[in-house]
Design a protein around this motif. Sequence first.
Motif, PDB file in Angstrom:
ATOM      1  N   ARG A   1       0.834  -1.214   0.000  1.00  0.00           N
ATOM      2  CA  ARG A   1       0.000   0.000   0.000  1.00  0.00           C
ATOM      3  C   ARG A   1       0.865   1.259   0.000  1.00  0.00           C
ATOM      4  N   GLN A   2       0.280   2.335  -0.522  1.00  0.00           N
ATOM      5  CA  GLN A   2       0.908   3.644  -0.467  1.00  0.00           C
ATOM      6  C   GLN A   2       0.546   4.333   0.855  1.00  0.00           C
ATOM      7  N   GLU A   3       1.100   5.504   1.075  1.00  0.00           N
ATOM      8  CA  GLU A   3       0.847   6.220   2.319  1.00  0.00           C
ATOM      9  C   GLU A   3      -0.632   6.550   2.500  1.00  0.00           C
ATOM     10  N   ASP A   4      -1.345   6.735   1.383  1.00  0.00           N
ATOM     11  CA  ASP A   4      -2.771   7.052   1.482  1.00  0.00           C
ATOM     12  C   ASP A   4      -3.643   5.815   1.679  1.00  0.00           C
ATOM     13  N   GLY A   5      -2.999   4.646   1.797  1.00  0.00           N
ATOM     14  CA  GLY A   5      -3.732   3.402   2.021  1.00  0.00           C
ATOM     15  C   GLY A   5      -4.140   2.676   0.768  1.00  0.00           C
ATOM     16  N   GLN A   6      -3.968   3.324  -0.392  1.00  0.00           N
ATOM     17  CA  GLN A   6      -4.350   2.691  -1.648  1.00  0.00           C
ATOM     18  C   GLN A   6      -3.327   1.629  -2.054  1.00  0.00           C
ATOM     19  N   SER A   7      -3.827   0.585  -2.719  1.00  0.00           N
ATOM     20  CA  SER A   7      -2.962  -0.478  -3.235  1.00  0.00           C
ATOM     21  C   SER A   7      -3.109  -0.497  -4.747  1.00  0.00           C
ATOM     22  N   ARG A   8      -2.069  -0.046  -5.439  1.00  0.00           N
ATOM     23  CA  ARG A   8      -2.172   0.088  -6.887  1.00  0.00           C
ATOM     24  C   ARG A   8      -0.788   0.053  -7.527  1.00  0.00           C
ATOM     25  N   ILE A   9      -0.792  -0.217  -8.825  1.00  0.00           N
ATOM     26  CA  ILE A   9       0.425  -0.197  -9.633  1.00  0.00           C
ATOM     27  C   ILE A   9      -0.005  -0.122 -11.094  1.00  0.00           C
ATOM     28  N   SER A  10       0.825   0.453 -11.923  1.00  0.00           N
ATOM     29  CA  SER A  10       0.511   0.493 -13.352  1.00  0.00           C
ATOM     30  C   SER A  10       0.900  -0.829 -14.007  1.00  0.00           C
ATOM     31  N   PHE A  11       0.271  -1.124 -15.138  1.00  0.00           N
ATOM     32  CA  PHE A  11       0.661  -2.300 -15.910  1.00  0.00           C
ATOM     33  C   PHE A  11       2.145  -2.225 -16.251  1.00  0.00           C
ATOM     34  N   ALA A  12       2.623  -1.019 -16.576  1.00  0.00           N
ATOM     35  CA  ALA A  12       4.015  -0.853 -16.980  1.00  0.00           C
ATOM     36  C   ALA A  12       4.977  -1.164 -15.838  1.00  0.00           C
ATOM     37  N   ASP A  13       4.669  -0.681 -14.630  1.00  0.00           N
ATOM     38  CA  ASP A  13       5.565  -0.948 -13.498  1.00  0.00           C
ATOM     39  C   ASP A  13       5.452  -2.382 -13.005  1.00  0.00           C
ATOM     40  N   PHE A  14       4.287  -2.992 -13.186  1.00  0.00           N
ATOM     41  CA  PHE A  14       4.173  -4.416 -12.878  1.00  0.00           C
ATOM     42  C   PHE A  14       5.092  -5.213 -13.805  1.00  0.00           C
ATOM     43  N   ALA A  15       5.152  -4.810 -15.069  1.00  0.00           N
ATOM     44  CA  ALA A  15       6.060  -5.461 -16.016  1.00  0.00           C
ATOM     45  C   ALA A  15       7.512  -5.235 -15.628  1.00  0.00           C
ATOM     46  N   VAL A  16       7.844  -4.055 -15.125  1.00  0.00           N
ATOM     47  CA  VAL A  16       9.193  -3.792 -14.636  1.00  0.00           C
ATOM     48  C   VAL A  16       9.553  -4.781 -13.526  1.00  0.00           C
ATOM     49  N   ALA A  17       8.630  -4.957 -12.586  1.00  0.00           N
ATOM     50  CA  ALA A  17       8.874  -5.889 -11.477  1.00  0.00           C
ATOM     51  C   ALA A  17       9.042  -7.314 -11.991  1.00  0.00           C
ATOM     52  N   MET A  18       8.237  -7.693 -12.960  1.00  0.00           N
ATOM     53  CA  MET A  18       8.319  -9.047 -13.514  1.00  0.00           C
ATOM     54  C   MET A  18       9.659  -9.278 -14.212  1.00  0.00           C
ATOM     55  N   LEU A  19      10.098  -8.329 -15.017  1.00  0.00           N
ATOM     56  CA  LEU A  19      11.383  -8.482 -15.713  1.00  0.00           C
ATOM     57  C   LEU A  19      12.552  -8.418 -14.746  1.00  0.00           C
ATOM     58  N   ASP A  20      12.410  -7.659 -13.673  1.00  0.00           N
ATOM     59  CA  ASP A  20      13.461  -7.683 -12.642  1.00  0.00           C
ATOM     60  C   ASP A  20      13.591  -9.083 -12.038  1.00  0.00           C
ATOM     61  N   LEU A  21      12.468  -9.738 -11.786  1.00  0.00           N
ATOM     62  CA  LEU A  21      12.506 -11.096 -11.249  1.00  0.00           C
ATOM     63  C   LEU A  21      13.182 -12.053 -12.228  1.00  0.00           C
TER      64      LEU A  21
END
Length: 213
Positions: free
Chosen positions: A178-198
């Motif tokens: 979660r972010q500081e405002d309590g929301q849980s979110r991510i962009s498709f693009a940054d999710f892909a960044v995380a996947m390629l990092d893995l």
Amino acid sequence: MKVLILGATGDVGREAVREALLRGHQVTACARKIGDEGGQPNLKQVQLDVLAESRKLEELFRTHDAVISALRPAAGQEDVLVALTDQVLSASKASGTPVYITGGAATLRLGDGSDHTVVSAPDFLPQSVRPIAEACVAQDALLVSEKNANWTCLRPSAMLLPEARTGRYALGRDELVRQEDGQSRISFADFAVAMLDLVGLRPAPHQRLTAGW
């Protein structure tokens, strides 16, 4: 690195293809209907029905260093997700090629002091997304039971958004990021960044992780 991306025309798949090419990988983009991105350096497109062409799928696994599965069934066919994932796991077992699977947020704990997960919390999910959430629960159970295939599962935040790539995210395990405002979110693009990092990190298999802003 030679990277095979399944479900390459979906929201996550398209961004995974873009991110992999950005990093200089040789990419094979697979989908039931191929897109119009042909002609790009390091990109090959292959038309593939994962459920109907298991032998071709296994051959593709054998000729790549890593596989990203961004497979998602069409609306009304959510139950197919388990069968798709099972085919992918079978190909990984037969070939020994590691597969990085896009999961769902459904089984992640809310982190609000309750025992609820995304799918179990009252009124957390819109009714319209409950079928795919329940399919992701079944997908998660399949992964937990699979001890032989070399898989890693990355689950998104509660909200996946068509927003810009920032290259920034945090990894978690069984609880929503979660972010500081309590929301849980991510962009498709940054999710892909995380996947390629893995993919680059090659973590120990059989881990279910999550990524979020």
